[in-house]
Design a protein around this motif. Sequence first.
Motif, mmCIF file in Angstrom:
data_model
loop_
_atom_site.group_PDB
_atom_site.id
_atom_site.type_symbol
_atom_site.label_atom_id
_atom_site.label_comp_id
_atom_site.label_asym_id
_atom_site.label_seq_id
_atom_site.Cartn_x
_atom_site.Cartn_y
_atom_site.Cartn_z
ATOM 1 N N SER A 90 13.685 -26.139 -5.787
ATOM 2 C CA SER A 90 12.456 -26.081 -6.577
ATOM 3 C C SER A 90 11.337 -25.426 -5.786
ATOM 4 O O SER A 90 11.328 -25.455 -4.561
ATOM 5 N N PRO A 91 10.363 -24.829 -6.466
ATOM 6 C CA PRO A 91 9.249 -24.190 -5.766
ATOM 7 C C PRO A 91 8.332 -25.214 -5.118
ATOM 8 O O PRO A 91 8.222 -26.356 -5.578
ATOM 9 N N SER A 92 7.670 -24.794 -4.049
ATOM 10 C CA SER A 92 6.716 -25.687 -3.396
ATOM 11 C C SER A 92 5.347 -25.603 -4.047
ATOM 12 O O SER A 92 4.569 -26.550 -3.991
ATOM 13 N N LEU A 93 5.044 -24.464 -4.663
ATOM 14 C CA LEU A 93 3.750 -24.267 -5.325
ATOM 15 C C LEU A 93 3.972 -23.715 -6.721
ATOM 16 O O LEU A 93 4.955 -22.995 -6.967
ATOM 17 N N PRO A 94 3.080 -24.007 -7.680
ATOM 18 C CA PRO A 94 3.208 -23.439 -9.021
ATOM 19 C C PRO A 94 3.223 -21.913 -8.954
ATOM 20 O O PRO A 94 2.463 -21.303 -8.211
ATOM 21 N N LYS A 101 18.317 -26.517 -17.114
ATOM 22 C CA LYS A 101 18.013 -27.762 -16.417
ATOM 23 C C LYS A 101 16.536 -27.885 -16.078
ATOM 24 O O LYS A 101 15.991 -28.987 -16.019
ATOM 25 N N CYS A 102 15.870 -26.755 -15.846
ATOM 26 C CA CYS A 102 14.469 -26.744 -15.414
ATOM 27 C C CYS A 102 13.671 -25.848 -16.358
ATOM 28 O O CYS A 102 13.432 -24.664 -16.045
ATOM 29 N N PRO A 103 13.274 -26.338 -17.506
ATOM 30 C CA PRO A 103 12.600 -25.496 -18.510
ATOM 31 C C PRO A 103 11.321 -24.850 -17.991
ATOM 32 O O PRO A 103 10.898 -23.810 -18.522
ATOM 33 N N GLU A 104 10.705 -25.436 -16.961
ATOM 34 C CA GLU A 104 9.454 -24.871 -16.439
ATOM 35 C C GLU A 104 9.683 -23.631 -15.587
ATOM 36 O O GLU A 104 8.728 -22.916 -15.247
ATOM 37 N N ALA A 105 10.927 -23.336 -15.241
ATOM 38 C CA ALA A 105 11.224 -22.192 -14.381
ATOM 39 C C ALA A 105 10.923 -20.883 -15.104
ATOM 40 O O ALA A 105 11.349 -20.681 -16.243
ATOM 41 N N LEU A 106 10.210 -19.994 -14.435
ATOM 42 C CA LEU A 106 9.912 -18.669 -14.977
ATOM 43 C C LEU A 106 10.636 -17.570 -14.202
ATOM 44 O O LEU A 106 11.122 -16.611 -14.784
#
Length: 492
Positions: free
Chosen positions: A351-355, A393-398
């Motif tokens: 996962s990313p550390s920052l948005p 699995k991670c809908p927020e992923a762009l």
Amino acid sequence: MPQQLVKNLGVTPAERYLQRLCEKTFLSLWSYAGLYRDQRSRPQGEGKELCDLLVVFENTVLIFSDKHCCFPRTGNIRQDWQRWFRRAILKSAEQAWGAERWIREHPARVFLNSACTKRFPFSLPTNPEVHLLAVAHDVAPRCREQLGGSGSLMFRSDLQGIPAHLATDAPIFTVGDLDCNRTFVHVLDDTSLDILMRTVDTIADFVAYLSKKIRFLRSRPVFAAGEEELLAFYLKRMNADDQHDFVTEGGLDGVWFLEGLWEAFESNPQRLAQIEADRPSYSWDRLIETFSRNAMAGTHHFPLPDGLQATERIMRFMARESRTRRRVLARSLLEMIATTPDQARRTRVGSPSLPGDPFYVFLLIPRGSESYDDYRRVRLEWLYAACQITKLKCPEALDIVGIATETGSGLQTRSEDAVYFDARAWSEANAEEARELREKLELLTNTKEFHWTEKEYPDIVTDDAFKVSGEGRNKPCPCGSGKKWKKCHGKP
């Protein structure tokens, strides 16, 4: 046949050394020596040199002007300083300002060769964030001889404008703000060049330092015994956003950075622990370089449709990462390779550390009895599928970057694949396809995302910390490796 990108080498030993430093810090895909501009008033085939080295990364442009001028010895040190200053620093600054003006006005007229037939391989930004660096050689020995210390030039922010630098009473071996109305020029000598490039050695860390340094130096009177003293202060202070910055006490009329800050920082046990902890991170740099050099040489096993531009887009995500973040990513990938059985398949999502940062998918697949081409083709298909399932699995992923390699920690040779998945245009049909792939391939059906908290400066661990027994044997090792104590420092 993919077209090869042939880069220039520096002309002088100093320029070649600068190129090696820049390719190590900013990596080869974004560092270019000896560029030219097409002066249309000049005869055809006679382009004019733009700058000694250019770094272009997203919207950031670093312009280096490198001058190696012998420091005179007439017996008049003030006269020697001013002569050297004119030839080494002022000429570098003028070249850097000229290169900046050209890039802003004519971004499409930058070339790799003097005949101006080979264009710069990427589009230059139309409104770039520009940083100018004048590299001036042969001054450090004379500076040490006259003043002692490291040989790094001193800085005074109240020394403003070229006339002030050339005044008869101007301080020697000291630079300030060469022109407050133009882009700030960072003046580096042999000492400060090495220290700076080897310490903040990613594009993200380097540009963050330069940007905050300019803002600080142009906000108040500042005196520094050398660039390294500023750097040491910066690396020891954090702002409200938990980022390195020049944080000072309020109400100060001016700030003095005396000699000794860098020496104390460099020998601090936590700094030494940081250097040791960062060692795995350079495998991330080497991975980027492997993909980049194959793209520039046209030797990718499966060339991407858009060639070099497509590779640059993928590598750009990886190169955005700071040194500390690279440490986390590299350690995760290396640990995954080291602990996966030779014939097992394994997938890990980071996962990313920052948005706004990308998600990473690491995939290990063992070689079978199929041909090498078939193996690489299947592995690439699996990697794309893993990226699709990660979005499920991670809908927020762009932005999703996938990296695949062979299973096996003892391999003599290793190959890698990298893909980018833009997850913005995601429909229900895409989701259904991802669900089908997950069931068919049994991919990412029982996996965990890795979330590692990493201290930039590791805590100093004493011998007593490794004396663990009972239930503590299953806890994370105090050394910060991420392994359980019993599988790390608790091994017999």
